[in-house]
Design a protein around this motif. Structure first.
Motif, PDB file in Angstrom:
ATOM      1  N   TRP A  20       0.838  -1.256  -0.066  1.00  0.00           N
ATOM      2  CA  TRP A  20      -0.139  -0.079  -0.064  1.00  0.00           C
ATOM      3  C   TRP A  20       0.861   1.264   0.128  1.00  0.00           C
ATOM      4  CZ3 TRP A  20      -4.997   1.623  -0.366  1.00  0.00           C
ATOM      5  CH2 TRP A  20      -5.377   3.028   0.003  1.00  0.00           C
ATOM      6  N   ASN A  21       1.827   1.163   0.643  1.00  0.00           N
ATOM      7  CA  ASN A  21       2.665   2.558   0.900  1.00  0.00           C
ATOM      8  C   ASN A  21       3.493   2.898  -0.441  1.00  0.00           C
ATOM      9  OD1 ASN A  21       1.834   3.178   3.489  1.00  0.00           O
ATOM     10  ND2 ASN A  21       3.465   1.761   4.471  1.00  0.00           N
ATOM     11  N   ASN A  22       3.948   1.622  -0.802  1.00  0.00           N
ATOM     12  CA  ASN A  22       4.589   1.849  -2.023  1.00  0.00           C
ATOM     13  C   ASN A  22       3.900   2.301  -3.341  1.00  0.00           C
ATOM     14  OD1 ASN A  22       7.185   0.797  -0.766  1.00  0.00           O
ATOM     15  ND2 ASN A  22       6.876  -1.231  -1.530  1.00  0.00           N
ATOM     16  N   LYS A  23       2.565   1.857  -3.355  1.00  0.00           N
ATOM     17  CA  LYS A  23       1.776   2.297  -4.510  1.00  0.00           C
ATOM     18  C   LYS A  23       0.886   3.399  -4.357  1.00  0.00           C
ATOM     19  CE  LYS A  23       1.227  -2.421  -5.902  1.00  0.00           C
ATOM     20  NZ  LYS A  23       0.343  -3.539  -6.427  1.00  0.00           N
ATOM     21  N   VAL A  24       0.763   3.937  -2.927  1.00  0.00           N
ATOM     22  CA  VAL A  24       0.056   4.931  -2.748  1.00  0.00           C
ATOM     23  C   VAL A  24       1.076   6.224  -2.526  1.00  0.00           C
ATOM     24  CG1 VAL A  24      -1.719   5.919  -0.983  1.00  0.00           C
ATOM     25  CG2 VAL A  24      -1.909   3.819  -1.921  1.00  0.00           C
ATOM     26  N   GLY A  25       2.136   5.999  -1.976  1.00  0.00           N
ATOM     27  CA  GLY A  25       3.140   6.582  -1.596  1.00  0.00           C
ATOM     28  C   GLY A  25       3.034   7.598  -0.540  1.00  0.00           C
ATOM     29  N   GLN A  26       2.964   6.887   0.471  1.00  0.00           N
ATOM     30  CA  GLN A  26       2.699   7.532   1.845  1.00  0.00           C
ATOM     31  C   GLN A  26       4.252   7.642   2.271  1.00  0.00           C
ATOM     32  OE1 GLN A  26       0.382   5.478   4.663  1.00  0.00           O
ATOM     33  NE2 GLN A  26      -1.759   6.064   3.503  1.00  0.00           N
TER      34      GLN A  26
END
Length: 107
Positions: free
Chosen positions: A101-107
């Motif tokens: 999620w963090n890699n794709k959404v960029g948090q």
């Protein structure tokens, strides 16, 4: 409700999750926390949240219009057809899912 959206349920069914409130052990504000839980789960607040499409009601006494119900996880039939992710599966995959999620959404 004047929005050009509508709830869609895949033919395979839909997954579901649960939003929960917990009281931590040894909380110094136990009474205040319980008061907030009662407030949040009250029929009035749960109805307002549902009618504004914030969240599906957890209170069984909440009644909403068909138009609102069509855009929420609402009603016995809908709930019966949910495919909940077992807790052990969520826990076993949590770190990997969060990383993705963090890699794709960029948090």
């Amino acid at each position: 409700m004047d929005m050009p959206i509508k709830w869609a349920t895949p033919k395979e069914g839909q997954s579901g999750g649960m939003n929960v409130m917990v009281l931590t052990k040894g909380s110094e504000n136990r009474d205040l926390a319980l008061e907030f839980m009662d407030f949040w789960l009250s029929t009035d607040i749960q109805t307002a949240l549902a009618e504004n499409l914030v969240d599906s009601p957890a209170n069984k006494d909440v009644v909403v219009s068909d138009e609102v119900a069509d855009n929420l996880t609402y009603g016995a039939e809908t709930v019966k057809n949910l495919h909940l992710i077992p807790s052990e599966v969520a826990l076993d995959n949590r770190e990997n899912w969060l990383s993705q999620w963090n890699n794709k959404v960029g948090q």
